[in-house]
Enzyme design. Structure first.
Site, mmCIF file in Angstrom:
data_model
loop_
_atom_site.group_PDB
_atom_site.id
_atom_site.type_symbol
_atom_site.label_atom_id
_atom_site.label_comp_id
_atom_site.label_asym_id
_atom_site.label_seq_id
_atom_site.Cartn_x
_atom_site.Cartn_y
_atom_site.Cartn_z
ATOM 1 N N TYR A 141 1.821 6.158 5.878
ATOM 2 C CA TYR A 141 3.211 6.308 5.872
ATOM 3 C C TYR A 141 3.775 6.992 4.722
ATOM 4 O O TYR A 141 3.165 6.850 3.498
ATOM 5 C CB TYR A 141 3.789 5.082 5.948
ATOM 6 N N ASP A 236 0.247 8.897 -2.762
ATOM 7 C CA ASP A 236 1.334 8.399 -2.434
ATOM 8 C C ASP A 236 1.170 6.592 -2.813
ATOM 9 O O ASP A 236 0.568 6.198 -2.176
ATOM 10 C CB ASP A 236 1.759 8.214 -0.684
ATOM 11 N N LYS A 264 9.371 1.678 -4.736
ATOM 12 C CA LYS A 264 9.456 0.322 -4.822
ATOM 13 C C LYS A 264 9.338 -0.313 -6.111
ATOM 14 O O LYS A 264 10.477 -0.422 -6.563
ATOM 15 C CB LYS A 264 8.318 -0.058 -3.635
HETATM 16 C C1 LIG Z 1 7.735 2.579 1.480
HETATM 17 C C2 LIG Z 1 6.882 3.797 1.588
HETATM 18 C C3 LIG Z 1 7.615 5.037 1.492
HETATM 19 C C4 LIG Z 1 8.785 5.347 1.641
HETATM 20 O O1 LIG Z 1 9.645 4.725 0.746
HETATM 21 P P1 LIG Z 1 11.337 4.515 1.142
HETATM 22 O O2 LIG Z 1 11.891 4.054 -0.253
HETATM 23 O O3 LIG Z 1 11.248 3.534 2.133
HETATM 24 O O4 LIG Z 1 11.838 5.849 1.739
HETATM 25 C C5 LIG Z 1 6.733 6.055 1.202
HETATM 26 N N1 LIG Z 1 5.332 5.756 1.086
HETATM 27 C C6 LIG Z 1 4.678 4.714 1.251
HETATM 28 C C7 LIG Z 1 3.060 4.673 0.887
HETATM 29 C C8 LIG Z 1 5.518 3.633 1.501
HETATM 30 O O5 LIG Z 1 5.025 2.357 1.550
#
Ligand SMILES: *Cc1c(COP(=O)(O)O)cnc(C)c1O
Length: 424
Positions: A141, A236, A264
């Site tokens: 994701y 990511d 985060k």
């Molecule tokens: C949470 C998440 C995102 C997206 O971040 P948001 O602040 O929710 O848009 C992207 N990559 C990873 C791995 C995530 O866990």
């Protein structure tokens, strides 16, 4: 008004009653709680029930809710103005704090969400390479940017298909989907598409298929393959950054990407994310270069202070060894209680993040993790909630421990866990 009444009221004015789909509890068949306050490792709903919280706002809260030093810093910053739309000192300090922990992030840009950061990196990678295609992994994701909402196509080497209505076929035609922990899938995609792939995006330790650690050599092989094909490697680290080590996956596994996405924890619980990496690439961004990227609230002064204070505390207190020990003890106790039930299950853990998968004995990749028993998890989730433990409302998410999760919380959790799995 209680939880249920608020949810009914919410559904009248908000789609599904929520501002982010997983909050609706659909995957566990329950109804969401309305949170009234939170502190440390605990949250409290509008009904006055208190829960040990392992969602941790999906990852940001490595110091727990409302850490007094972070809250105090935010209070002070708020009094100095909520947003300037202009330069300020703490955005510089935050970028420096990121680079101290992650030297490969030579330059960073601060944005407001992980989605925004990942989308911006995709554009930058395309500009830098003059190529259009992106490779991502099934079950990975990277936020809800169009080029990431893509499922695997009919064959491993074909381009993907939209995973959401509204994502165009044109977007899908630029994204290919590989298999996590199967470097040969990336090798064949890159070999079949020479000179076409701008970047490989990977969660270096996967968190969004449930936790799945990288297999030995997987990240090294991605580094090697991308280098040989002139493709950029993007980590990511929205979840893993400052979570699985202060320096994230790069520190933990020793593999260095060209660009990285943060979110985060870097925002300390406020809306802030970042991307960064090699200075030669980052300098292609406007105004230094021509790749356009901007934001009214980017580098928001209050968010920057929350992030900066959080990173400073992590730097000062270095809680990672203690978090690792705490999580290791919890993992063993969870697994031991599961063994007594005789249900097949497995716990995947990296540092202070873990997933307990029901119904399977191993989860080394997405294929294995994705057939975990979501119905059994839903039952477990409801029983844990009834015993005062707030878990992610989906089998395929991570639980996060914070520095505020102590012996009392572990006891509460394990009592609830033993009771819940005994009744499954
Ligand atoms: C949470 C998440 C995102 C997206 O971040 P948001 O602040 O929710 O848009 C992207 N990559 C990873 C791995 C995530 O866990």
């Amino acid at each position: 008004m209680n939880n249920h009444e608020w949810f009914a009221r919410a559904r009248a004015v908000m789609p599904g009653g929520v501002n982010s789909p997983v909050r609706a509890f659909l995957a566990v068949g329950g109804k969401p709680l309305y949170i009234a306050r939170a502190g440390g490792a605990w949250i409290e709903d509008v009904n006055g029930n208190r829960y040990v919280d392992l969602v941790s706002s999906w990852g940001p809260l490595i110091l727990g809710h409302a850490h007094p030093e972070v809250v105090e810093a935010v209070r002070e910053a708020a009094g100095l103005g909520l947003t300037y739309g202009a330069c300020h000192e703490n955005e510089v300090r935050l970028a420096e704090a990121i680079r101290r922990a992650m030297p490969h992030i030579e330059k960073a840009r601060l944005v407001s969400s992980g989605t925004e950061a990942a989308m911006s990196v995709a554009r930058l990678a395309r500009a830098a390479t003059g190529r259009d295609a992106i490779v991502k992994f099934r079950g990975g994701y990277h936020g809800h940017g169009d080029c990431f909402l893509i499922d695997a196509g009919s064959g491993a080497l074909t381009f993907g298909t939209p995973s959401s209505p509204g994502v165009t076929r044109a977007s899908a035609a630029e994204t290919m989907v590989a298999e996590y922990n199967a470097p040969e899938s990336v090798r064949s995609i890159l070999a079949a598409n020479p000179g076409r792939v701008a970047a490989v995006f990977v969660e270096p330790a996967a968190g969004n298929m449930g936790v799945v650690p990288p297999a030995a050599g997987f990240l090294e092989e991605l580094r090697d393959l991308t280098e040989r094909h002139g493709t950029l490697l993007v980590f990511d680290e929205v979840i893993t950054g400052f979570r699985i080590a202060r320096g994230g996956a790069v520190e933990r596994y020793g593999v260095r990407p060209d660009l990285a996405v943060l979110g985060k924890i870097v925002g300390g619980g406020m809306p802030l994310a970042a991307f960064g990496g090699r200075a030669d690439l980052m300098d292609m961004l406007a105004p230094e270069g021509g790749v356009y990227q901007a934001g009214t609230l980017s580098g928001n002064p209050v968010s920057c202070v929350a992030g900066l204070k959080t990173l400073e505390i992590l730097e000062r207190d270095n809680p990672y060894a203690a978090l690792e020990r705490k999580a290791d003890r919890l993992e063993r106790a969870i697994a031991e209680a599961m063994r007594k039930t005789g249900f097949p299950s497995t716990v995947n853990r990296v540092g202070s993040m873990y997933t307990l998968f029901f119904g399977i004995k191993r989860a080394p990749d997405f294929r294995a993790a994705s057939v975990a028993d979501a119905a059994l998890y839903a039952d477990y989730h409801a029983k844990m909630l009834a015993s005062g433990v707030y878990l992610p409302p989906s089998q395929f998410e991570a639980c996060f421990l914070s520095t505020a999760f102590g012996a009392a919380e572990a006891d509460r959790f394990l009592d609830a866990h033993e009771k819940a799995v005994g009744e499954l």
